[in-house]
Design a protein around this motif. Sequence first.
Motif, PDB file in Angstrom:
ATOM      1  N   ALA A 182       0.848  -1.192   0.000  1.00 35.47           N
ATOM      2  CA  ALA A 182       0.000   0.000   0.000  1.00 35.47           C
ATOM      3  C   ALA A 182       0.885   1.243   0.000  1.00 35.47           C
ATOM      4  O   ALA A 182       1.980   1.245   0.577  1.00 35.47           O
ATOM      5  CB  ALA A 182      -0.906  -0.012   1.224  1.00 35.47           C
ATOM      6  N   LEU A 183       0.417   2.293  -0.656  1.00 32.53           N
ATOM      7  CA  LEU A 183       1.224   3.494  -0.859  1.00 32.53           C
ATOM      8  C   LEU A 183       0.593   4.700  -0.186  1.00 32.53           C
ATOM      9  O   LEU A 183      -0.633   4.769  -0.008  1.00 32.53           O
ATOM     10  CB  LEU A 183       1.376   3.763  -2.364  1.00 32.53           C
ATOM     11  N   THR A 184       1.417   5.672   0.141  1.00 35.52           N
ATOM     12  CA  THR A 184       0.950   6.955   0.665  1.00 35.52           C
ATOM     13  C   THR A 184       1.293   8.039  -0.342  1.00 35.52           C
ATOM     14  O   THR A 184       2.151   7.833  -1.218  1.00 35.52           O
ATOM     15  CB  THR A 184       1.621   7.291   2.006  1.00 35.52           C
ATOM     16  N   PRO A 185       0.679   9.210  -0.252  1.00 35.93           N
ATOM     17  CA  PRO A 185       1.069  10.311  -1.141  1.00 35.93           C
ATOM     18  C   PRO A 185       2.556  10.617  -1.071  1.00 35.93           C
ATOM     19  O   PRO A 185       3.170  10.972  -2.086  1.00 35.93           O
ATOM     20  CB  PRO A 185       0.209  11.479  -0.630  1.00 35.93           C
ATOM     21  N   ASP A 186       3.170  10.476   0.108  1.00 38.86           N
ATOM     22  CA  ASP A 186       4.613  10.728   0.212  1.00 38.86           C
ATOM     23  C   ASP A 186       5.418   9.776  -0.666  1.00 38.86           C
ATOM     24  O   ASP A 186       6.453  10.152  -1.228  1.00 38.86           O
ATOM     25  CB  ASP A 186       5.068  10.558   1.675  1.00 38.86           C
ATOM     26  N   ASP A 187       4.943   8.535  -0.800  1.00 41.54           N
ATOM     27  CA  ASP A 187       5.641   7.555  -1.642  1.00 41.54           C
ATOM     28  C   ASP A 187       5.600   7.936  -3.115  1.00 41.54           C
ATOM     29  O   ASP A 187       6.410   7.445  -3.912  1.00 41.54           O
ATOM     30  CB  ASP A 187       4.995   6.170  -1.483  1.00 41.54           C
ATOM     31  N   LEU A 188       4.657   8.807  -3.485  1.00 45.43           N
ATOM     32  CA  LEU A 188       4.428   9.115  -4.902  1.00 45.43           C
ATOM     33  C   LEU A 188       4.906  10.509  -5.292  1.00 45.43           C
ATOM     34  O   LEU A 188       4.694  10.942  -6.422  1.00 45.43           O
ATOM     35  CB  LEU A 188       2.920   9.013  -5.207  1.00 45.43           C
ATOM     36  N   GLY A 189       5.537  11.196  -4.370  1.00 46.12           N
ATOM     37  CA  GLY A 189       5.894  12.599  -4.587  1.00 46.12           C
ATOM     38  C   GLY A 189       6.695  12.871  -5.852  1.00 46.12           C
ATOM     39  O   GLY A 189       6.503  13.895  -6.492  1.00 46.12           O
ATOM     40  N   GLY A 190       7.604  11.978  -6.234  1.00 43.46           N
ATOM     41  CA  GLY A 190       8.451  12.245  -7.399  1.00 43.46           C
ATOM     42  C   GLY A 190       8.008  11.567  -8.667  1.00 43.46           C
ATOM     43  O   GLY A 190       8.752  11.578  -9.668  1.00 43.46           O
ATOM     44  N   ASP A 207      -6.427  15.429  -6.247  1.00 41.60           N
ATOM     45  CA  ASP A 207      -5.881  16.709  -5.779  1.00 41.60           C
ATOM     46  C   ASP A 207      -6.215  16.928  -4.305  1.00 41.60           C
ATOM     47  O   ASP A 207      -5.371  17.386  -3.523  1.00 41.60           O
ATOM     48  CB  ASP A 207      -6.450  17.860  -6.611  1.00 41.60           C
ATOM     49  N   ALA A 208      -7.462  16.605  -3.926  1.00 42.91           N
ATOM     50  CA  ALA A 208      -7.876  16.789  -2.530  1.00 42.91           C
ATOM     51  C   ALA A 208      -7.092  15.874  -1.594  1.00 42.91           C
ATOM     52  O   ALA A 208      -6.688  16.282  -0.501  1.00 42.91           O
ATOM     53  CB  ALA A 208      -9.376  16.532  -2.397  1.00 42.91           C
ATOM     54  N   ALA A 209      -6.873  14.621  -2.026  1.00 43.74           N
ATOM     55  CA  ALA A 209      -6.144  13.663  -1.187  1.00 43.74           C
ATOM     56  C   ALA A 209      -4.702  14.109  -0.969  1.00 43.74           C
ATOM     57  O   ALA A 209      -4.178  14.040   0.155  1.00 43.74           O
ATOM     58  CB  ALA A 209      -6.181  12.283  -1.827  1.00 43.74           C
ATOM     59  N   PHE A 210      -4.052  14.580  -2.034  1.00 42.51           N
ATOM     60  CA  PHE A 210      -2.660  15.008  -1.900  1.00 42.51           C
ATOM     61  C   PHE A 210      -2.558  16.319  -1.126  1.00 42.51           C
ATOM     62  O   PHE A 210      -1.608  16.522  -0.360  1.00 42.51           O
ATOM     63  CB  PHE A 210      -2.024  15.133  -3.286  1.00 42.51           C
ATOM     64  N   ALA A 211      -3.529  17.204  -1.305  1.00 43.47           N
ATOM     65  CA  ALA A 211      -3.530  18.455  -0.540  1.00 43.47           C
ATOM     66  C   ALA A 211      -3.700  18.167   0.944  1.00 43.47           C
ATOM     67  O   ALA A 211      -3.044  18.782   1.793  1.00 43.47           O
ATOM     68  CB  ALA A 211      -4.642  19.370  -1.041  1.00 43.47           C
ATOM     69  N   ALA A 212      -4.582  17.211   1.279  1.00 48.37           N
ATOM     70  CA  ALA A 212      -4.804  16.853   2.679  1.00 48.37           C
ATOM     71  C   ALA A 212      -3.546  16.267   3.302  1.00 48.37           C
ATOM     72  O   ALA A 212      -3.286  16.442   4.493  1.00 48.37           O
ATOM     73  CB  ALA A 212      -5.957  15.857   2.787  1.00 48.37           C
ATOM     74  N   ALA A 213      -2.757  15.582   2.470  1.00 43.25           N
ATOM     75  CA  ALA A 213      -1.514  14.976   2.968  1.00 43.25           C
ATOM     76  C   ALA A 213      -0.338  15.945   2.919  1.00 43.25           C
ATOM     77  O   ALA A 213       0.762  15.612   3.388  1.00 43.25           O
ATOM     78  CB  ALA A 213      -1.187  13.734   2.146  1.00 43.25           C
ATOM     79  N   GLY A 214      -0.548  17.140   2.348  1.00 43.72           N
ATOM     80  CA  GLY A 214       0.521  18.126   2.262  1.00 43.72           C
ATOM     81  C   GLY A 214       1.599  17.775   1.261  1.00 43.72           C
ATOM     82  O   GLY A 214       2.749  18.200   1.403  1.00 43.72           O
ATOM     83  N   VAL A 215       1.239  17.012   0.235  1.00 44.77           N
ATOM     84  CA  VAL A 215       2.205  16.583  -0.787  1.00 44.77           C
ATOM     85  C   VAL A 215       1.868  17.249  -2.111  1.00 44.77           C
ATOM     86  O   VAL A 215       0.729  17.175  -2.570  1.00 44.77           O
ATOM     87  CB  VAL A 215       2.183  15.043  -0.956  1.00 44.77           C
ATOM     88  N   ARG A 216       2.856  17.883  -2.718  1.00 46.70           N
ATOM     89  CA  ARG A 216       2.652  18.510  -4.027  1.00 46.70           C
ATOM     90  C   ARG A 216       2.939  17.491  -5.124  1.00 46.70           C
ATOM     91  O   ARG A 216       3.810  16.630  -4.980  1.00 46.70           O
ATOM     92  CB  ARG A 216       3.582  19.714  -4.198  1.00 46.70           C
ATOM     93  N   ARG A 217       2.192  17.582  -6.200  1.00 45.28           N
ATOM     94  CA  ARG A 217       2.449  16.700  -7.337  1.00 45.28           C
ATOM     95  C   ARG A 217       2.203  17.487  -8.617  1.00 45.28           C
ATOM     96  O   ARG A 217       1.466  18.476  -8.641  1.00 45.28           O
ATOM     97  CB  ARG A 217       1.558  15.462  -7.298  1.00 45.28           C
ATOM     98  N   THR A 218       2.817  17.020  -9.692  1.00 44.56           N
ATOM     99  CA  THR A 218       2.662  17.657 -10.999  1.00 44.56           C
ATOM    100  C   THR A 218       2.087  16.643 -11.977  1.00 44.56           C
ATOM    101  O   THR A 218       2.603  15.522 -12.094  1.00 44.56           O
ATOM    102  CB  THR A 218       4.009  18.168 -11.538  1.00 44.56           C
ATOM    103  N   VAL A 219       0.995  17.036 -12.651  1.00 42.10           N
ATOM    104  CA  VAL A 219       0.396  16.168 -13.665  1.00 42.10           C
ATOM    105  C   VAL A 219       1.067  16.481 -14.996  1.00 42.10           C
ATOM    106  O   VAL A 219       0.905  17.560 -15.552  1.00 42.10           O
ATOM    107  CB  VAL A 219      -1.123  16.389 -13.758  1.00 42.10           C
ATOM    108  N   ALA A 220       1.831  15.528 -15.501  1.00 46.94           N
ATOM    109  CA  ALA A 220       2.571  15.743 -16.750  1.00 46.94           C
ATOM    110  C   ALA A 220       1.743  15.388 -17.971  1.00 46.94           C
ATOM    111  O   ALA A 220       1.905  15.978 -19.043  1.00 46.94           O
ATOM    112  CB  ALA A 220       3.853  14.901 -16.736  1.00 46.94           C
TER     113      ALA A 220
END
Length: 307
Positions: A182-190, A207-220
């Motif tokens: 199982a993964l967390t938003p932190d595991d997916l940051g890069g 977007d809501a899930a990552f915002a709640a976890a405080g992790v930024r992500r970029t949709v390429a």
Amino acid sequence: MELRHLQHFVAVAEDQHFTRAAERLMVSQSGLSASIRALERELRAPLFVRTTRRVTLTEAGRALLVEAERILAQVRSAHEAVAAVQGVLRGTLALGTEQCIAGVHVAGLLAAFRRRHPDVEIRLRQAGSGALAEEVAAGRLDLAFAYRTQTDTDQPRSVPLTSEPMTVLCHPSHRLATAGAALTPDDLGGEVFVDFHPGFGPRRATDAAFAAAGVRRTVALEVNDVHSLLDLVDENLGIAVVPRHFRHKRPALTALPLKGTGEAEYETVALLPPETATSPAARALVTLLGTLGTGGPAPPHDGAHPS
């Protein structure tokens, strides 16, 4: 102000062209122009900027369009309500939906509705949840099947359909797949992400899930349909965070649970206008929805997240 003036105005606003609007309304172009001029005189403001190619709304025109669509929707609902009292459901059912929405089989529902109410014309529009909520609020749609986040407090009334967790999809050879955990938003940051446009439900949920976890992500890689998203993940061009039921559409992909997002879930609802503006056709569809094994509609929520 006459209703036909508002009908003419809305048609020109939609077509951005007097000739096309006149053909659709089956009136003469001169008559349509006279109707718009009469409305502009009454309101003492120009409603359109006219060019040789098309017409566009002025600021006053944009303000009027919102109210005109709402008024015409209410008039239509009044006609349909009288017909319903007389025992015949007529008129139009304007329905919106996100693609691959969970909790309802849209095609099957509409087929059942048509069998029961053959005199109702069905119109279907597919779009993102953000746009669908706006169209229900404006009276352009009778109801819509859409996604809502826990922070969506300004949406129309809603009838809950279902909720499910979000899942990570990746190619079987991806490093995440080989870990098999199982993964967390932190595991997916890069990671490189494939996702929908911002107005679509799955994108808003992620977007809501990552915002709640405080992790930024970029949709390429940004798409507007499910199959394109799955194809890109299938070619190992990126990963996707999607509602859990998407994993059944491409079994060859690896699906991993997403944890550490608090209460964030993919919740789908039927969005409805205020009770007084809900058409008989929309009420009949919601009633039918409850009889076809969806668990039955819960009481509508007025903007607040269901408890």
